[in-house]
Design an enzyme around this catalytic site. Structure first.
Site, PDB file in Angstrom:
ATOM      1  N   HIS A  72      10.083   6.014   3.299  1.00 30.77           N
ATOM      2  CA  HIS A  72       9.792   7.055   2.298  1.00 30.77           C
ATOM      3  C   HIS A  72       9.919   8.429   2.940  1.00 30.77           C
ATOM      4  CE1 HIS A  72       7.224   4.520  -0.731  1.00 30.77           C
ATOM      5  NE2 HIS A  72       8.334   3.893  -0.365  1.00 30.77           N
ATOM      6  N   TYR A 197      -0.362  10.554  -5.231  1.00 29.06           N
ATOM      7  CA  TYR A 197      -1.798  10.819  -5.107  1.00 29.06           C
ATOM      8  C   TYR A 197      -2.202  11.712  -6.281  1.00 29.06           C
ATOM      9  CZ  TYR A 197      -1.752   9.310  -0.166  1.00 29.06           C
ATOM     10  OH  TYR A 197      -1.646   8.593   1.002  1.00 29.06           O
ATOM     11  N   PRO A 288      -9.463   6.195   3.743  1.00 24.64           N
ATOM     12  CA  PRO A 288      -8.052   5.789   3.738  1.00 24.64           C
ATOM     13  C   PRO A 288      -7.098   6.760   3.046  1.00 24.64           C
ATOM     14  CG  PRO A 288      -9.336   4.426   2.240  1.00 24.64           C
ATOM     15  CD  PRO A 288     -10.301   5.265   2.983  1.00 24.64           C
ATOM     16  N   LYS A 292      -4.484   6.659   7.721  1.00 18.91           N
ATOM     17  CA  LYS A 292      -4.531   6.802   9.178  1.00 18.91           C
ATOM     18  C   LYS A 292      -5.138   5.605   9.906  1.00 18.91           C
ATOM     19  CE  LYS A 292      -2.496  10.589   9.334  1.00 18.91           C
ATOM     20  NZ  LYS A 292      -1.081  10.296   9.513  1.00 18.91           N
ATOM     21  N   TYR A 380       0.616  13.900   7.934  1.00 18.46           N
ATOM     22  CA  TYR A 380       0.770  12.645   7.201  1.00 18.46           C
ATOM     23  C   TYR A 380       1.782  11.717   7.888  1.00 18.46           C
ATOM     24  CZ  TYR A 380       0.729   9.490   3.177  1.00 18.46           C
ATOM     25  OH  TYR A 380       0.562   8.383   2.367  1.00 18.46           O
TER      26      TYR A 380
HETATM   27  P1  FAS Z   1      -9.495  -4.833  12.329  1.00 22.75           P
HETATM   28  O1  FAS Z   1     -10.800  -4.755  11.570  1.00 22.75           O
HETATM   29  O2  FAS Z   1      -8.216  -4.883  11.578  1.00 22.75           O
HETATM   30  O3  FAS Z   1      -9.501  -6.135  13.266  1.00 22.75           O
HETATM   31  C1  FAS Z   1     -10.667  -6.521  13.952  1.00 22.75           C
HETATM   32  C2  FAS Z   1     -10.596  -8.028  14.149  1.00 22.75           C
HETATM   33  O4  FAS Z   1     -11.722  -8.423  14.947  1.00 22.75           O
HETATM   34  C3  FAS Z   1     -10.690  -8.790  12.836  1.00 22.75           C
HETATM   35  O5  FAS Z   1      -9.649  -9.725  12.732  1.00 22.75           O
HETATM   36  C4  FAS Z   1     -12.051  -9.475  12.896  1.00 22.75           C
HETATM   37  O6  FAS Z   1     -12.055 -10.746  12.279  1.00 22.75           O
HETATM   38  C5  FAS Z   1     -12.257  -9.611  14.400  1.00 22.75           C
HETATM   39  N1  FAS Z   1     -13.658  -9.678  14.797  1.00 22.75           N
HETATM   40  C6  FAS Z   1     -14.707  -9.002  14.289  1.00 22.75           C
HETATM   41  N2  FAS Z   1     -15.852  -9.338  14.956  1.00 22.75           N
HETATM   42  C7  FAS Z   1     -15.478 -10.248  15.916  1.00 22.75           C
HETATM   43  C8  FAS Z   1     -16.190 -10.968  16.913  1.00 22.75           C
HETATM   44  N3  FAS Z   1     -17.516 -10.813  17.061  1.00 22.75           N
HETATM   45  N4  FAS Z   1     -15.507 -11.825  17.708  1.00 22.75           N
HETATM   46  C9  FAS Z   1     -14.150 -11.967  17.577  1.00 22.75           C
HETATM   47  N5  FAS Z   1     -13.414 -11.312  16.631  1.00 22.75           N
HETATM   48  C10 FAS Z   1     -14.088 -10.470  15.820  1.00 22.75           C
HETATM   49  N6  FAS Z   1      -6.301   1.741   6.562  1.00 22.75           N
HETATM   50  C11 FAS Z   1      -5.266   2.428   6.023  1.00 22.75           C
HETATM   51  O7  FAS Z   1      -4.597   3.164   6.743  1.00 22.75           O
HETATM   52  N7  FAS Z   1      -4.968   2.306   4.676  1.00 22.75           N
HETATM   53  C12 FAS Z   1      -5.685   1.472   3.849  1.00 22.75           C
HETATM   54  O8  FAS Z   1      -5.405   1.385   2.661  1.00 22.75           O
HETATM   55  C13 FAS Z   1      -6.752   0.727   4.384  1.00 22.75           C
HETATM   56  N8  FAS Z   1      -7.458  -0.146   3.595  1.00 22.75           N
HETATM   57  C14 FAS Z   1      -8.500  -0.853   4.147  1.00 22.75           C
HETATM   58  C15 FAS Z   1      -9.251  -1.775   3.377  1.00 22.75           C
HETATM   59  C16 FAS Z   1     -10.310  -2.492   3.920  1.00 22.75           C
HETATM   60  C17 FAS Z   1     -11.106  -3.474   3.063  1.00 22.75           C
HETATM   61  C18 FAS Z   1     -10.669  -2.288   5.276  1.00 22.75           C
HETATM   62  C19 FAS Z   1     -11.856  -3.015   5.891  1.00 22.75           C
HETATM   63  C20 FAS Z   1      -9.929  -1.399   6.063  1.00 22.75           C
HETATM   64  C21 FAS Z   1      -8.840  -0.688   5.501  1.00 22.75           C
HETATM   65  N9  FAS Z   1      -8.069   0.192   6.267  1.00 22.75           N
HETATM   66  C22 FAS Z   1      -7.030   0.899   5.749  1.00 22.75           C
HETATM   67  C23 FAS Z   1      -8.336   0.387   7.633  1.00 22.75           C
HETATM   68  C24 FAS Z   1      -7.702  -0.749   8.391  1.00 22.75           C
HETATM   69  O9  FAS Z   1      -6.340  -0.790   8.126  1.00 22.75           O
HETATM   70  C25 FAS Z   1      -8.057  -0.563   9.836  1.00 22.75           C
HETATM   71  O10 FAS Z   1      -7.867   0.784  10.258  1.00 22.75           O
HETATM   72  C26 FAS Z   1      -7.308  -1.494  10.759  1.00 22.75           C
HETATM   73  O11 FAS Z   1      -7.481  -2.791  10.309  1.00 22.75           O
HETATM   74  C27 FAS Z   1      -7.850  -1.270  12.163  1.00 22.75           C
HETATM   75  O12 FAS Z   1      -7.366  -2.275  12.974  1.00 22.75           O
HETATM   76  P2  FAS Z   1      -8.301  -2.902  14.124  1.00 22.75           P
HETATM   77  O13 FAS Z   1      -8.952  -1.799  14.867  1.00 22.75           O
HETATM   78  O14 FAS Z   1      -7.442  -3.886  14.824  1.00 22.75           O
HETATM   79  O15 FAS Z   1      -9.515  -3.614  13.357  1.00 22.75           O
HETATM   80  C1  PHB Z   2      -1.616   1.575   0.685  1.00 23.03           C
HETATM   81  O1  PHB Z   2      -0.433   1.430   0.302  1.00 23.03           O
HETATM   82  O2  PHB Z   2      -2.403   0.617   0.807  1.00 23.03           O
HETATM   83  C2  PHB Z   2      -2.109   2.961   0.996  1.00 23.03           C
HETATM   84  C3  PHB Z   2      -1.224   4.024   0.988  1.00 23.03           C
HETATM   85  C4  PHB Z   2      -1.687   5.303   1.274  1.00 23.03           C
HETATM   86  C5  PHB Z   2      -3.029   5.497   1.556  1.00 23.03           C
HETATM   87  C6  PHB Z   2      -3.925   4.412   1.569  1.00 23.03           C
HETATM   88  C7  PHB Z   2      -3.455   3.145   1.277  1.00 23.03           C
HETATM   89  O3  PHB Z   2      -3.485   6.753   1.820  1.00 23.03           O
END
Ligand code: FAS
Ligand code: PHB
Length: 389
Positions: A72, A197, A288, A292, A380
């Site tokens: 994009h 957005y 979100p 980032k 961004y």
């Molecule tokens: P993660 O949380 O991805 O990974 C951590 C891992 O550790 C998981 O697999 C978990 O099961 C494991 N874990 C936890 N406790 C443990 C333990 N005690 N022992 C062993 N393993 C354990 N970011 C965006 O940029 N855009 C979005 O739209 C967006 N939507 C999101 C929606 C939700 C519901 C959530 C929770 C986050 C969202 N995020 C979004 C943020 C997300 O993308 C995170 O920034 C990203 O997953 C970060 O990656 P990690 O730091 O690897 O953590």
């Molecule tokens: C998504 O596609 O999940 C998305 C895109 C932009 C954002 C957050 C989530 O700022």
């Protein structure tokens, strides 16, 4: 058991760190609480910054991303009933790639396992000790056996709800927002080629996508919203209202995933304690709106891998001593940008009339001024790794 780097968590941070270390001949073991199926199906982020794509390409992880990711070159801000495109290509000469986090995780797991990487799924009762100089990670494997993993360093990549941040007492900075996002995945072909957005009097809405057949959409809702209280019809109706614009149509379709994500700005300082290094959501959370979260996690482990290799090979501590400060400069830049996007686009529940006018003034200036639009664009699409503004 013994390895050089014990990694807790198989999300983007833990998996990419393991891959980066292996490329430099450093052994690691990844311990993951959930099953492989669970982590590969977890729907989360969708936007990859330009530096993230560059890094994944550089380390041989971008084949499917380059085939299936959607490049994009801009986004639209929708407010005052009008559409205003921020043209990344024109303003900063770079763009983003839309490619679901679960696809990144699948690619990382496949690469590690193909390379003989050691990932233990469905572990439990993880403990971390000996962080001063000889770390030991205790865990119960999927087979129920209690194990001890002796390592030189521990990477806490276990997300916001993990246990590694609790192994010491960092200073925490935490701001929770008075709203959340209700997100859906729908089997509906996207009708627009870029993200939108929208700041609407009813609240924020985001139009995104996951491919030619899947639309990803979000609605601002109250922070304690139960996704089950919103029917699909209500969701589509509200999305239609908030995203309405001349020439824009919204394809509806079966909702295949629905969930509420809270909004918070959170940072734990420092990101290191002895031989424990925090990375990703274990150390920080961003709202979100700025897309980032996952990108910050990837930037952290890029710094961490480059710091650990000279330390583990030659005892050079310069990189690990600088790790926390280096990451936190980028983290706070992303926290500020994500707060700024969130504040500019969401309707404050207290409906403060001055806040509303300040917000609309910010939006109008951002789309009217090339300087302001360039600032949004460079944040961004992602500042280059290693640049600490
Ligand atoms: P993660 O949380 O991805 O990974 C951590 C891992 O550790 C998981 O697999 C978990 O099961 C494991 N874990 C936890 N406790 C443990 C333990 N005690 N022992 C062993 N393993 C354990 N970011 C965006 O940029 N855009 C979005 O739209 C967006 N939507 C999101 C929606 C939700 C519901 C959530 C929770 C986050 C969202 N995020 C979004 C943020 C997300 O993308 C995170 O920034 C990203 O997953 C970060 O990656 P990690 O730091 O690897 O953590
Ligand atoms: C998504 O596609 O999940 C998305 C895109 C932009 C954002 C957050 C989530 O700022």
């Amino acid at each position: 058991m013994r390895t050089q780097v014990g990694i807790v968590g198989a999300g983007p941070a833990g998996l990419l760190l393991s891959h980066l270390l292996a490329r430099s001949g450093v052994d690691s073991v990844v311990l993951e609480a959930r099953s492989r199926t669970y982590v590969e199906r977890r729907v989360r982020a969708g936007v990859l910054e330009h530096p993230t794509v560059e890094l994944l390409r550089e380390v041989g992880l971008a084949d499917r991303l380059d085939r299936e990711g959607m490049r994009h070159e801009g986004i639209s801000l929708r407010f005052d009933g009008g559409d205003h495109r921020i043209d990344f290509a024109d303003l900063v000469g770079r763009g983003i790639t839309v490619y679901g986090q679960q696809e990144v995780v699948k690619d990382l797991i496949a690469a590690r396992l193909d390379d003989g990487g050691d990932i233990r799924f469905e572990v439990s009762e993880v403990t971390i000790d000996g962080l001063a100089d000889s770390p030991v990670i205790g865990f119960t494997g999927a087979d129920g056996r209690r194990e001890e993993l002796h390592c030189d360093v521990v990477a806490g990549c276990d997300g916001f709800h993990g246990i590694s941040r609790g192994a010491f007492v960092p200073e925490v900075f935490d701001r929770q927002y008075p709203f959340a996002w209700l997100g859906i995945l729908a089997k509906a072909a996207p009708t627009h080629h870029e993200l939108v957005y929208a700041n609407h009097p009813n609240g924020f809405a985001l139009y995104s996508m996951r491919g030619p057949e899947i639309t990803r959409l979000y609605l601002q809702v109250p922070p304690d919203t139960d996704a089950g209280t919103w029917s699909d019809t209500q969701i589509w109706d509200e999305l239609g209202s908030r995203l309405a614009a001349e020439g824009f149509t919204l394809n509806e379709g079966p909702v295949i995933e629905k969930g509420v994500t809270g909004m918070r700005s959170f940072v734990a300082e420092p990101m290191r304690h002895g031989r424990l290094f925090l990375a990703g959501d274990a150390a920080h959370i961003v709202p979100p709106t700025g897309a980032k979260g996952m990108n910050l996690a990837i930037a952290d482990v890029h710094v961490l891998a480059e710091a650990l290799v000279p330390f583990l090979r030659h005892g050079d501590e310069s990189g690990i001593d600088a790790y926390s400060d280096t990451c936190l400069r980028r983290v706070w830049r992303a926290e500020h940008f994500s707060w700024w996007m969130t504040s500019m686009l969401h309707v404050a529940p207290d409906d403060d009339p001055i806040a509303r006018r300040l917000q609309l003034s910010q939006l109008r200036y951002t789309v009217a001024s090339r300087a302001a639009a360039t600032s949004l664009a460079e944040n961004y699409v992602g500042l280059p790794h290693g640049v600490s503004p």
